[in-house]
Design a protein around this motif. Structure first.
Motif, PDB file in Angstrom:
ATOM      1  N   PHE A 131      78.537  -0.630 -68.911  1.00 16.95           N
ATOM      2  CA  PHE A 131      79.977  -0.850 -68.822  1.00 16.95           C
ATOM      3  C   PHE A 131      80.468  -1.413 -67.474  1.00 16.95           C
ATOM      4  O   PHE A 131      81.588  -1.930 -67.408  1.00 16.95           O
ATOM      5  N   ILE A 132      79.663  -1.302 -66.428  1.00 20.98           N
ATOM      6  CA  ILE A 132      80.154  -1.680 -65.095  1.00 20.98           C
ATOM      7  C   ILE A 132      79.515  -2.960 -64.572  1.00 20.98           C
ATOM      8  O   ILE A 132      80.211  -3.897 -64.161  1.00 20.98           O
ATOM      9  N   GLU A 133      78.195  -3.034 -64.580  1.00 21.50           N
ATOM     10  CA  GLU A 133      77.493  -4.177 -64.001  1.00 21.50           C
ATOM     11  C   GLU A 133      77.661  -5.426 -64.871  1.00 21.50           C
ATOM     12  O   GLU A 133      77.612  -5.363 -66.094  1.00 21.50           O
ATOM     13  N   ASN A 134      77.879  -6.548 -64.219  1.00 19.43           N
ATOM     14  CA  ASN A 134      77.975  -7.862 -64.885  1.00 19.43           C
ATOM     15  C   ASN A 134      79.167  -7.977 -65.825  1.00 19.43           C
ATOM     16  O   ASN A 134      79.208  -8.896 -66.650  1.00 19.43           O
ATOM     17  N   GLN A 135      80.150  -7.107 -65.709  1.00 16.84           N
ATOM     18  CA  GLN A 135      81.286  -7.179 -66.629  1.00 16.84           C
ATOM     19  C   GLN A 135      82.143  -8.422 -66.381  1.00 16.84           C
ATOM     20  O   GLN A 135      82.826  -8.898 -67.290  1.00 16.84           O
ATOM     21  N   ASP A 136      82.101  -8.995 -65.157  1.00 14.57           N
ATOM     22  CA  ASP A 136      82.915 -10.167 -64.860  1.00 14.57           C
ATOM     23  C   ASP A 136      82.491 -11.399 -65.645  1.00 14.57           C
ATOM     24  O   ASP A 136      83.202 -12.399 -65.671  1.00 14.57           O
ATOM     25  N   GLN A 137      81.326 -11.345 -66.272  1.00 13.29           N
ATOM     26  CA  GLN A 137      80.854 -12.488 -67.038  1.00 13.29           C
ATOM     27  C   GLN A 137      81.467 -12.543 -68.434  1.00 13.29           C
ATOM     28  O   GLN A 137      81.307 -13.519 -69.157  1.00 13.29           O
ATOM     29  N   GLY A 138      82.166 -11.500 -68.832  1.00 11.34           N
ATOM     30  CA  GLY A 138      82.737 -11.468 -70.171  1.00 11.34           C
ATOM     31  C   GLY A 138      84.014 -12.285 -70.273  1.00 11.34           C
ATOM     32  O   GLY A 138      84.635 -12.665 -69.267  1.00 11.34           O
ATOM     33  N   GLY A 139      84.437 -12.564 -71.483  1.00  5.66           N
ATOM     34  CA  GLY A 139      85.623 -13.373 -71.704  1.00  5.66           C
ATOM     35  C   GLY A 139      86.920 -12.671 -71.358  1.00  5.66           C
ATOM     36  O   GLY A 139      87.962 -13.328 -71.201  1.00  5.66           O
ATOM     37  N   ASP A 140      86.893 -11.322 -71.230  1.00  6.57           N
ATOM     38  CA  ASP A 140      88.102 -10.558 -70.944  1.00  6.57           C
ATOM     39  C   ASP A 140      88.275 -10.256 -69.459  1.00  6.57           C
ATOM     40  O   ASP A 140      89.147  -9.462 -69.081  1.00  6.57           O
ATOM     41  N   ALA A 141      87.448 -10.873 -68.597  1.00  7.22           N
ATOM     42  CA  ALA A 141      87.454 -10.537 -67.179  1.00  7.22           C
ATOM     43  C   ALA A 141      88.813 -10.753 -66.526  1.00  7.22           C
ATOM     44  O   ALA A 141      89.171 -10.056 -65.572  1.00  7.22           O
TER      45      ALA A 141
END
Length: 360
Positions: A131-141
């Protein structure tokens, strides 16, 4: 930028205990943080971390979802603080978490309670990786962000816990400033990973540095209390370096951090000016005695993790750690609380002590 309309913790009472004072031979005060919304002091630190995230300019305009890896008091504090501030909070717990705590988390308003792994470490690793790492790569960032809420190892947690020191300074009966700029001679607190301890030590350091800091007077002593089998701070102090316990063998599971936070050891080894730290280790039976005394004498129900501080601060053994104790000495015991306790558990502790549970 989000503005927090209210803080998710309260100012708690400070009361003087006639019964504990008589036994200890000094003036014993109880800081009643078991009255926090979550039932423990964790509301202060976890609540402050969540407030800080909401006020962070980097989170402006984003929907925040908080994630805690503690199925105990920290998880409950995270759920309640997030709920009261209008945010979601999911908790990841190991399969060993008691059904009672899972029920409490759900009833308090957790978005979800996910069970994963055989230990807190495995649950925490799963939480961060999922849930925390690499979350900025998602479309909802751009519109959403997940925030990690550790149970004890974060500066914002320690800062929030430190608010109790300011309250104590205002609530204690005044005395001659020549005796020091803080109105108590010692603060007694339990140590698990160090969230409470760090908050107390750093709060005292800030207070002594800014409040009449040039006044003459002795140090404020902090008694850092653990039970045998959760004594990771005492082990690290003996070794001189950060050391993990091989296993948790105490019943005081809320103190069950295999290793304290690095800052906890630093604060114990090199505390702020005019703060003196003393490491204390007691038995589970002594912790149970503290739980029963608090229940009998003050009608307050706490976990073993809190009971050990009560027994250390409200008994004749206090003089072992404070040989300069006098009838006018002022001791504050942090009644940190805890939700993993029931009336039935207190009855069981009483029976075991009656049957010869060794407290030596």
């Amino acid at each position: 930028m989000a503005f927090v309309k209210r803080i998710p913790w309260i100012e708690t009472p400070l009361i003087e205990s006639a019964s504990l004072s008589k036994t200890a031979g000094c003036r014993v005060f109880l800081k009643l943080d078991l009255l926090q919304p979550s039932g423990s002091f964790k509301s202060r630190g976890i609540g402050n971390l969540i407030c800080n995230a909401l006020q962070d300019p980097a989170n402006r305009g984003k929907e925040l979802h908080f994630f805690s890896s503690s199925g105990g008091n920290a998880g409950l504090a995270a759920v309640i603080a997030a709920r009261d501030l209008g945010c979601r909070c999911t908790v990841v717990v190991p399969y060993s978490t008691k059904p009672m705590m899972i029920t409490k988390l759900r009833e308090a308003g957790a978005t979800d309670v996910i069970q994963h792994g055989d230990s807190w470490f495995e649950a925490d690793t799963y939480l961060r990786e999922t849930f925390i790492e690499n979350q900025d790569q998602g479309g909802d960032a751009a519109t959403k962000r997940n925030i990690y809420v550790p149970p004890f190892d974060h500066p914002q947690i320690w800062k929030g816990v430190g608010t109790m020191i300011d309250e104590i300074a205002q609530q204690m009966p005044p005395r001659d400033v020549s005796k020091g700029s803080f109105p108590a001679d010692a603060v007694i607190c339990s140590v698990g990973g160090g969230g409470l301890f760090n908050g107390v030590v750093e709060g005292l350091g800030r207070h002594l540095a800014t409040k009449n800091g040039d006044a003459p007077g002795g140090k404020v002593r902090v008694l850092a209390v653990e039970t045998e089998g959760t004594d990771s701070l005492a082990l690290s102090l003996r070794k001189g370096t950060l050391q993990p316990l091989p296993a948790i063998t105490s019943l005081a599971t809320s103190l069950g951090a295999l290793q304290v936070a690095p800052q906890t050891l630093k604060n114990a080894q090199c505390p702020p000016a005019r703060v003196d730290v003393v490491s204390v280790v007691g038995s589970d039976a002594e912790a149970a005695q503290g739980v029963i005394r608090l229940a009998d004498e003050h009608r307050l129900q706490v976990e073993l993790a809190c009971g050990i501080s009560v027994e250390v601060g409200g008994s004749v053994k206090l003089r072992d750690y404070m040989p300069d104790l006098t009838p006018d000495s002022r001791i504050v015991i942090v009644i940190c609380g805890g939700s993993n306790v029931t009336a039935e558990m207190v009855v069981e502790y009483r029976k075991r002590l009656h049957d010869g549970w060794d407290s030596a």
